[in-house]
Write an enzyme that holds these catalytic residues in place. Structure first.
Site, PDB file in Angstrom:
ATOM      1  N   ASP A  95       9.853  -5.074 -30.403  1.00  0.00           N
ATOM      2  CA  ASP A  95      10.173  -6.495 -30.608  1.00  0.00           C
ATOM      3  C   ASP A  95      11.197  -6.673 -31.728  1.00  0.00           C
ATOM      4  O   ASP A  95      12.051  -7.560 -31.664  1.00  0.00           O
ATOM      5  CB  ASP A  95       8.907  -7.295 -30.962  1.00  0.00           C
ATOM      6  CG  ASP A  95       7.992  -7.403 -29.764  1.00  0.00           C
ATOM      7  OD1 ASP A  95       8.458  -7.123 -28.644  1.00  0.00           O
ATOM      8  OD2 ASP A  95       6.806  -7.748 -29.957  1.00  0.00           O
ATOM      9  N   LYS A 155       1.154   4.094  -0.619  1.00  0.00           N
ATOM     10  CA  LYS A 155       1.719   2.881  -0.037  1.00  0.00           C
ATOM     11  C   LYS A 155       1.309   1.696  -0.920  1.00  0.00           C
ATOM     12  O   LYS A 155       0.158   1.261  -0.916  1.00  0.00           O
ATOM     13  CB  LYS A 155       1.211   2.682   1.389  1.00  0.00           C
ATOM     14  CG  LYS A 155       1.856   1.510   2.094  1.00  0.00           C
ATOM     15  CD  LYS A 155       1.470   1.505   3.552  1.00  0.00           C
ATOM     16  CE  LYS A 155       2.120   0.394   4.344  1.00  0.00           C
ATOM     17  NZ  LYS A 155       2.165  -0.897   3.737  1.00  0.00           N
TER      18      LYS A 155
HETATM   19  S1  IVH Z   1       9.115   3.510   2.998  1.00  0.00           S
HETATM   20  C1  IVH Z   1      11.599   1.255   6.431  1.00  0.00           C
HETATM   21  N1  IVH Z   1       7.385   3.994   1.132  1.00  0.00           N
HETATM   22  O1  IVH Z   1       5.245  -0.834   3.177  1.00  0.00           O
HETATM   23  C2  IVH Z   1      10.664   0.866   5.395  1.00  0.00           C
HETATM   24  N2  IVH Z   1       7.362   1.841   2.114  1.00  0.00           N
HETATM   25  O2  IVH Z   1       4.303  -1.625   5.826  1.00  0.00           O
HETATM   26  C3  IVH Z   1      10.645   1.956   4.401  1.00  0.00           C
HETATM   27  N3  IVH Z   1       5.716   0.309   1.158  1.00  0.00           N
HETATM   28  O3  IVH Z   1       8.094  -2.646   4.056  1.00  0.00           O
HETATM   29  C4  IVH Z   1       9.406   1.987   3.773  1.00  0.00           C
HETATM   30  N4  IVH Z   1       4.932   1.701  -0.345  1.00  0.00           N
HETATM   31  O4  IVH Z   1       7.479  -2.551   1.597  1.00  0.00           O
HETATM   32  C5  IVH Z   1       7.845   3.098   1.994  1.00  0.00           C
HETATM   33  N5  IVH Z   1       5.960   4.562  -0.570  1.00  0.00           N
HETATM   34  C6  IVH Z   1       6.410   3.670   0.284  1.00  0.00           C
HETATM   35  C7  IVH Z   1       5.882   2.360   0.353  1.00  0.00           C
HETATM   36  C8  IVH Z   1       6.382   1.479   1.293  1.00  0.00           C
HETATM   37  C9  IVH Z   1       4.856   0.484   0.153  1.00  0.00           C
HETATM   38  C10 IVH Z   1       5.855  -0.934   1.928  1.00  0.00           C
HETATM   39  C11 IVH Z   1       7.269  -1.332   2.212  1.00  0.00           C
HETATM   40  C12 IVH Z   1       7.345  -1.530   3.689  1.00  0.00           C
HETATM   41  C13 IVH Z   1       5.900  -1.709   4.054  1.00  0.00           C
HETATM   42  C14 IVH Z   1       5.626  -1.368   5.491  1.00  0.00           C
END
Ligand code: IVH
EC number: 6.5.1.2
Length: 681
Positions: A42, A125
């Site tokens: 800060d 994910k």
């Molecule tokens: S690769 C073509 N990797 O899951 C989309 N997606 O259900 C490429 N997501 O729209 C996605 N973690 O927003 C990828 N490690 C990850 C992810 C991830 C979350 C989300 C992403 C995507 C959605 C699909």
């Protein structure tokens, strides 16, 4: 020192401070390894702010002081993605993962790829919102949501407030670099936000994903800034100098993430892993499932990706999703626990619902100690007995449910029996013909029903009495201070402060709110009466047709049936309700206690620009519920419809608007921002 020398030194210091702050951001957000405390951080920031205000010309868009700036916008511009933002195909079980693996093996054969090393890269994910961030020459140019995959919304000013997203990349990034990843909200920030939402009378968000989406799609970047979102990248969109990029050492998914992190972009490599066989994939899924409860943010599965970028490109994409990748989702969270007893809950209309009292257990991220069993038939159908070990499920953020008993564990159990008499008022419990439920016949003599009815009457869309929650109402009823809704309007300060947990201040707040609630509208008053089958919608239709309660009380069958949406059941319910002298007495007493119905004067109606207009709403309108806006429009002679069409006169839109906003453009319908609407009325 001459003033020009001083200026040169100060400019050097500004540059130093910016680099230093960026360095500490990266240490904190990318490497999870802060080397200074918040206080020291800060101090750097404070010094930079002071110097920048001395030399306003030195300020640039990527200075760390420039995260929150700009005033709220009234809508988000569209941004066409240079490369579509696709979705992922899902696998919900091992069989589906196996067939994904077989498909990948075929590609590997077809393209004669070496399949033995690091075939897959597995990632968590994250359950948030997908974002594309474009950097030009290392400077954040814009950021957009996924939208429909081809066109997203420009949420740059909100994304800039996220401290883990660099405004300026370090190192030597390509000329254009689009970073794709997930914005998330951590649980502790989510709980703080919800406490705040509740304290200001807003509905809490149901889960971190909705809270993230709501925050990113908020029109005021200052609000986004306060909500502390985080970001993790999982890939790229457009990269200029693509060819050069591929000949470099960045040839697989893991390298790609490390390459992004070398520019100061946070990635989630820590929890990622290579895999070759189906067993290794499943093992990763299992580990992530266990890890889940120790993570500070929500994940809803894992993602398996072909690791080689060259092979990824060869396998390619379908119109919806990449073919080289799959999301292996987590199933609803389940756990086994003991069902100790079955208690009964009595609703406002006397419905008796059996509720399972469970040995407390941690499922789906929360402790669960009770779950609804719906009704007797459900208990019989599921063969649930008292003393059973039962499977409890909490899928996502839905209400927990008892799936059924684990028969192998059944030992000493008792059959469930429906009660014959209400545990609260001792009235008979009966199953009326044609109904699948049991009801307590005590009506409002039953304190359980009375408490629920009073809660309903005080609720936001009824009389909107703030501060009267279940705990307070229960005490008022149990101490015989309140015997019907009319007694609420006679409450004194003494009545309230003698209750548990009611301070003078709270009591005064409640009394003030009771006073305000006396000025209400016909539809709200009707809804508050809690007549069976007469919900908000029918109350509104009734209030369009009738001027006051007396007219409704004396209405004939045919008159009631001529009201929109009123059928035989609702008509019968109204006639029965007002045929009971006790109910008429309550209505008269309400009037005596100063409850009045306000109607907008005809003069305003005549001049109103909403007269005979069809209005459609989208997004959130600050401080007003949808119903309240509908009431206003109705009072001004207009009508609110749910869906937009060429017959719509105006679209009133607020923050976080939906598809309707774009549809209005296509149909050429006039849009009114909610703040302008509020001014107009
Ligand atoms: S690769 C073509 N990797 O899951 C989309 N997606 O259900 C490429 N997501 O729209 C996605 N973690 O927003 C990828 N490690 C990850 C992810 C991830 C979350 C989300 C992403 C995507 C959605 C699909």
């Amino acid at each position: 020192m001459s003033s020009s020398n001083k200026k040169i030194d100060d400019y050097k210091r500004i540059e130093f401070l910016r680099n230093e702050i960026n360095k500490h951001n990266i240490l904190y957000y990318v490497y999870d390894n802060p080397v200074i405390d918040d206080h020291a951080y800060d101090a750097l920031m404070k010094e930079l702010i002071a110097l920048e205000s001395k030399y306003p010309d030195s300020v640039n868009s990527y200075s760390p002081t420039q995260r929150v700036g700009g005033s709220p916008v009234s809508y988000f511009k569209n941004i066409k993605h240079s490369i579509p933002m696709l979705s992922l195909n899902n696998a919900f079980n091992i069989k589906e993962v196996e067939s994904f693996d077989q498909r990948m093996m075929k590609y590997i054969d077809q393209y004669k790829f070496d399949s033995n090393i690091n075939k897959y890269f597995c990632e968590l994910k994250l359950d948030g919102l997908a974002i594309n961030i474009r950097y030009i020459n290392g400077i954040l140019e814009y950021a957009s949501t996924r939208g429909n995959g081809l066109i997203g919304e420009d949420v740059t000013s909100n994304i800039r407030t996220i401290k883990s997203i660099p405004l300026k990349l370090s190192g030597t990034p390509p000329k254009i670099l689009e970073v794709r990843g997930e914005v998330i909200m951590e649980y502790n920030d989510f709980h703080k936000l919800n406490q705040y939402q509740i304290s200001i009378g807003n509905k809490p968000f149901v889960n971190t994903r909705n809270a993230t989406a709501g925050t990113i799609r908020n029109f005021d970047p200052n609000i986004t800034y306060q909500r502390s979102l985080k970001f993790f990248a999982y890939g790229c969109g457009l990269i200029e100098n693509n060819d050069k990029f591929y000949v470099s050492s960045v040839d697989d998914q893991c390298n790609l993430l490390n390459w992004l992190s070398s520019f100061g972009i946070p990635v989630n490599v820590k929890y990622s892993s290579y895999a070759n066989t189906i067993d290794e994939l499943i093992n990763f899924h299992k580990k992530a499932y266990d890890l889940r409860r120790n993570l500070p943010y929500a994940i809803d599965g894992v993602v398996y990706k072909i690791n080689s970028l060259e092979l990824q490109n060869k396998i390619g994409f379908s119109s919806r999703a990449p073919k080289f990748s799959i999301a292996h989702k987590f199933l609803a969270e389940e756990a086994i626990t003991k069902l100790w007893k079955i208690e009964f809950q009595i609703s406002r209309t006397g419905i008796v619902t059996p509720v399972a009292k469970l040995e407390p257990i941690f499922v789906g991220g929360v402790n669960i100690s009770s779950a609804t069993l719906h009704n007797e038939n459900e208990i019989i159908r599921k063969d649930i007995k008292i003393g059973d070990f039962v499977i409890v499920r909490r899928a996502g953020d839905v209400i927990p449910e008892v799936v059924g008993p684990v028969l192998n564990l059944r030992n000493k159990v008792e059959d469930f029996h429906m009660l014959n008499f209400c545990p609260i008022c001792k009235s008979k419990i009966v199953k009326f013909t044609g109904e699948n439920v049991y009801r307590c016949t005590g009506k409002l003599f039953c304190k359980a029903q009375l408490v629920q009815q009073l809660l309903h009457a005080s609720s936001r869309n009824a009389l909107n009495i703030v501060g009267l929650g279940e705990k307070i109402i229960s005490q008022l009823v149990n101490k015989n201070i309140v015997k019907s809704i009319t007694d609420i309007f006679n409450l004194s300060l003494e009545n309230l402060i003698q209750l548990d947990r009611v301070s003078n201040k709270l009591a005064e707040k409640i009394l003030l709110s009771i006073k305000k609630s006396k000025n209400t509208s016909l539809n709200k008053l009707l809804f508050a009466l809690g007549i069976e089958h007469i919900g908000e919608h029918i109350s509104k239709e009734l209030s369009k047709k009738f001027n006051n309660l007396d007219d409704i009380i004396s209405a004939k069958e045919e008159e009631l049936l001529s009201v929109n949406c009123i059928g035989k059941v609702a008509k019968e319910s109204i006639l029965t309700f007002f045929s009971i002298p006790e109910n008429i007495k309550i209505v008269k007493e309400l009037e005596k206690n100063g409850v009045v119905i306000s109607k907008i004067s005809n003069k305003i109606l005549k001049n109103s620009i909403f007269k005979d207009k069809i209005i459609v709403l989208t997004g959130k309108i600050e401080n007003l519920s949808r119903v309240e806006v509908e009431n206003i429009v109705n009072n001004l002679g207009g009508r609110v419809n749910n869906s937009i069409s060429k017959n719509t006169s105006y679209l009133i839109y607020g923050n976080n608007y939906g598809e309707k906003f774009y549809k209005a453009d296509q149909l050429g319908i006039k849009k009114i921002y909610y703040k302008d609407f509020l001014k107009m009325i």
